[in-house]
Scaffold this motif. Structure first.
Motif, PDB file in Angstrom:
ATOM      1  N   ARG A  77      85.563 149.701  18.364  1.00 30.09           N
ATOM      2  CA  ARG A  77      86.001 148.735  17.357  1.00 30.09           C
ATOM      3  C   ARG A  77      87.151 149.271  16.498  1.00 30.09           C
ATOM      4  N   THR A  78      87.198 150.560  16.266  1.00 31.02           N
ATOM      5  CA  THR A  78      88.243 151.133  15.414  1.00 31.02           C
ATOM      6  C   THR A  78      89.620 151.051  16.058  1.00 31.02           C
ATOM      7  N   ARG A  79      89.679 150.763  17.356  1.00 34.12           N
ATOM      8  CA  ARG A  79      90.961 150.652  18.052  1.00 34.12           C
ATOM      9  C   ARG A  79      91.525 149.236  17.989  1.00 34.12           C
ATOM     10  N   GLY A  80      90.759 148.296  17.470  1.00 33.76           N
ATOM     11  CA  GLY A  80      91.189 146.904  17.415  1.00 33.76           C
ATOM     12  C   GLY A  80      91.943 146.580  16.142  1.00 33.76           C
ATOM     13  N   GLY A  81      92.260 145.320  15.969  1.00 38.04           N
ATOM     14  CA  GLY A  81      92.983 144.875  14.787  1.00 38.04           C
ATOM     15  C   GLY A  81      92.036 144.489  13.672  1.00 38.04           C
ATOM     16  N   VAL A  82      92.578 143.823  12.685  1.00 35.19           N
ATOM     17  CA  VAL A  82      91.763 143.378  11.552  1.00 35.19           C
ATOM     18  C   VAL A  82      90.881 142.213  11.987  1.00 35.19           C
ATOM     19  N   THR A  83      89.800 142.010  11.261  1.00 37.77           N
ATOM     20  CA  THR A  83      88.947 140.848  11.486  1.00 37.77           C
ATOM     21  C   THR A  83      89.557 139.663  10.750  1.00 37.77           C
ATOM     22  N   ALA A  84      89.955 138.637  11.482  1.00 32.82           N
ATOM     23  CA  ALA A  84      90.579 137.466  10.865  1.00 32.82           C
ATOM     24  C   ALA A  84      89.578 136.764   9.949  1.00 32.82           C
ATOM     25  N   VAL A  85      90.073 136.050   8.959  1.00 30.96           N
ATOM     26  CA  VAL A  85      89.217 135.451   7.935  1.00 30.96           C
ATOM     27  C   VAL A  85      88.290 134.392   8.533  1.00 30.96           C
ATOM     28  N   ALA A  86      87.135 134.209   7.882  1.00 25.48           N
ATOM     29  CA  ALA A  86      86.123 133.271   8.371  1.00 25.48           C
ATOM     30  C   ALA A  86      86.564 131.821   8.271  1.00 25.48           C
ATOM     31  N   SER A  87      87.429 131.496   7.307  1.00 26.61           N
ATOM     32  CA  SER A  87      87.771 130.101   7.028  1.00 26.61           C
ATOM     33  C   SER A  87      88.437 129.380   8.190  1.00 26.61           C
ATOM     34  N   GLY A  88      89.027 130.113   9.130  1.00 25.17           N
ATOM     35  CA  GLY A  88      89.689 129.479  10.266  1.00 25.17           C
ATOM     36  C   GLY A  88      88.788 129.219  11.453  1.00 25.17           C
ATOM     37  N   LEU A  89      87.515 129.620  11.368  1.00 24.44           N
ATOM     38  CA  LEU A  89      86.641 129.596  12.543  1.00 24.44           C
ATOM     39  C   LEU A  89      85.709 128.388  12.546  1.00 24.44           C
ATOM     40  N   TYR A  90      85.606 127.734  13.706  1.00 20.54           N
ATOM     41  CA  TYR A  90      84.738 126.570  13.897  1.00 20.54           C
ATOM     42  C   TYR A  90      83.922 126.738  15.177  1.00 20.54           C
ATOM     43  N   LEU A  91      82.607 126.523  15.079  1.00 22.02           N
ATOM     44  CA  LEU A  91      81.803 126.355  16.287  1.00 22.02           C
ATOM     45  C   LEU A  91      82.124 124.964  16.804  1.00 22.02           C
ATOM     46  N   ALA A  92      82.787 124.893  17.944  1.00 17.51           N
ATOM     47  CA  ALA A  92      83.367 123.632  18.397  1.00 17.51           C
ATOM     48  C   ALA A  92      82.500 122.875  19.387  1.00 17.51           C
ATOM     49  N   GLY A  93      81.494 123.502  19.951  1.00 15.71           N
ATOM     50  CA  GLY A  93      80.626 122.798  20.884  1.00 15.71           C
ATOM     51  C   GLY A  93      79.767 123.749  21.678  1.00 15.71           C
ATOM     52  N   VAL A  94      78.698 123.203  22.252  1.00 17.22           N
ATOM     53  CA  VAL A  94      77.747 123.974  23.038  1.00 17.22           C
ATOM     54  C   VAL A  94      77.489 123.220  24.336  1.00 17.22           C
ATOM     55  N   ARG A  95      77.525 123.914  25.444  1.00 18.61           N
ATOM     56  CA  ARG A  95      77.338 123.272  26.743  1.00 18.61           C
ATOM     57  C   ARG A  95      75.911 123.492  27.234  1.00 18.61           C
ATOM     58  N   TYR A  96      75.310 122.385  27.665  1.00 18.44           N
ATOM     59  CA  TYR A  96      73.974 122.417  28.256  1.00 18.44           C
ATOM     60  C   TYR A  96      74.018 121.778  29.640  1.00 18.44           C
ATOM     61  N   ALA A  97      72.911 121.844  30.362  1.00 16.99           N
ATOM     62  CA  ALA A  97      72.834 121.204  31.681  1.00 16.99           C
ATOM     63  C   ALA A  97      73.179 119.726  31.549  1.00 16.99           C
ATOM     64  N   SER A  98      73.973 119.220  32.471  1.00 18.94           N
ATOM     65  CA  SER A  98      74.438 117.835  32.395  1.00 18.94           C
ATOM     66  C   SER A  98      73.288 116.840  32.413  1.00 18.94           C
ATOM     67  N   ALA A  99      72.163 117.218  33.020  1.00 21.35           N
ATOM     68  CA  ALA A  99      71.015 116.313  33.096  1.00 21.35           C
ATOM     69  C   ALA A  99      70.475 115.957  31.718  1.00 21.35           C
ATOM     70  N   LEU A 100      70.713 116.811  30.727  1.00 24.46           N
ATOM     71  CA  LEU A 100      70.229 116.540  29.371  1.00 24.46           C
ATOM     72  C   LEU A 100      71.053 115.470  28.669  1.00 24.46           C
ATOM     73  N   GLN A 101      72.284 115.275  29.113  1.00 28.86           N
ATOM     74  CA  GLN A 101      73.188 114.254  28.564  1.00 28.86           C
ATOM     75  C   GLN A 101      73.330 114.379  27.041  1.00 28.86           C
TER      76      GLN A 101
END
Length: 265
Positions: free
Chosen positions: A225-249
């Motif tokens: 982790r120390t080799r990566g960049g900064v952690t971008a701020v939380a305000s820009g992040l959205y849980l945009a959707g979750v995929r389930y088996a198509s049979a559940l519709q």
């Protein structure tokens, strides 16, 4: 006992994350309180993913068990009536007893929204990540391609992450510009703590020209982790959707994932 799945939209700005907490307000506790009033008994909900403080949801999916009989419309309208303005129930569906919002999920999609302009945001201050320096989305996309597939994402994992394994499979990662907005969409089987925000931090550094696109591959290979960049701020992040088996519709992957994002027009 009946199992119900709900789709939720929320602005996470006013909450200390999804999970109920003893000394802070979580989205979960507010949703459970509203559902309990409609069900006329105590309700516990389980979510597809636990969003952090300040993180939003275009479509969070939860499930709960109830002995009450209500129509799908009744669960939606009744629960929303007892929720604050920052949370809304999008849909409700009766699901099989074996359904689990978290463990039945086949994939999750996140959206990271960057406002790329010289002036700081006012109206969307809690809904975007503001980057003043010009971003080259072609460079960002070139860097993002190194992350596709199954990898050890230790370099993109928060120190406090409790996952048993750092292995995750990225099915899709895309960077595109829409006017002053730069949109990062990431779809994977599951995500580590802060994983998307750490990916965004690396790609922002690449987009500004501070780093080369190949740096994304170097960070990934380091498994540190120390080799990566900064952690971008939380305000820009959205849980945009979750995929389930198509049979559940289940309508859990909105066609317009920018529908609830301020300034997206």
């Amino acid at each position: 006992m009946t199992r119900i799945a709900l789709g939720l939209e929320y602005d996470g700005s006013a909450f200390a994350g999804w999970q109920s907490q003893a000394h802070a307000l979580g989205v979960q506790s507010v949703v459970e309180a509203a559902l309990s009033r409609i069900a006329d008994h105590a309700v516990h909900v389980t979510a597809a993913g636990r969003t952090d403080a300040g993180v939003h949801a275009v479509c969070q999916v939860v499930h709960f068990d109830t002995t009450s009989s209500r129509s799908e419309r009744g669960w939606v309208r009744g629960t929303t009536a007892y929720l604050p303005a920052q949370i809304s129930v999008l849909w409700a569906r009766e699901v099989p007893d074996a359904f689990h919002a978290r463990y039945s999920a086949q994939a999750r999609r996140y959206l990271y929204v960057i406002l790329n302009r010289n002036a700081r945001p006012a109206l969307a201050a809690q809904r975007v990540c503001w980057v003043r320096d010009p971003l080259d989305t072609a460079r960002m996309q070139a860097g993002a391609r190194h992350l596709l597939g199954e990898h050890d994402f230790s370099s993109f994992r928060a120190a406090q992450c409790q996952s048993r394994t750092p292995l995750r499979r990225l099915y899709e990662i895309q960077v595109q510009r829409r006017g002053e907005l730069v949109l990062l969409t990431v779809c994977a089987n599951a995500f580590l703590h802060h994983m998307v925000r750490n990916i965004a931090g690396v790609l922002i550094a690449i987009g500004t020209g501070e780093r080369s696109p190949e740096w994304a591959a170097e960070v990934l290979a380091a498994r540190d982790r120390t080799r990566g960049g900064v952690t971008a701020v939380a305000s820009g992040l959205y849980l945009a959707g979750v995929r389930y088996a198509s049979a559940l519709q289940l309508p859990s992957e909105p066609a317009d994932i920018l529908g609830g994002v301020a300034g997206s027009s």
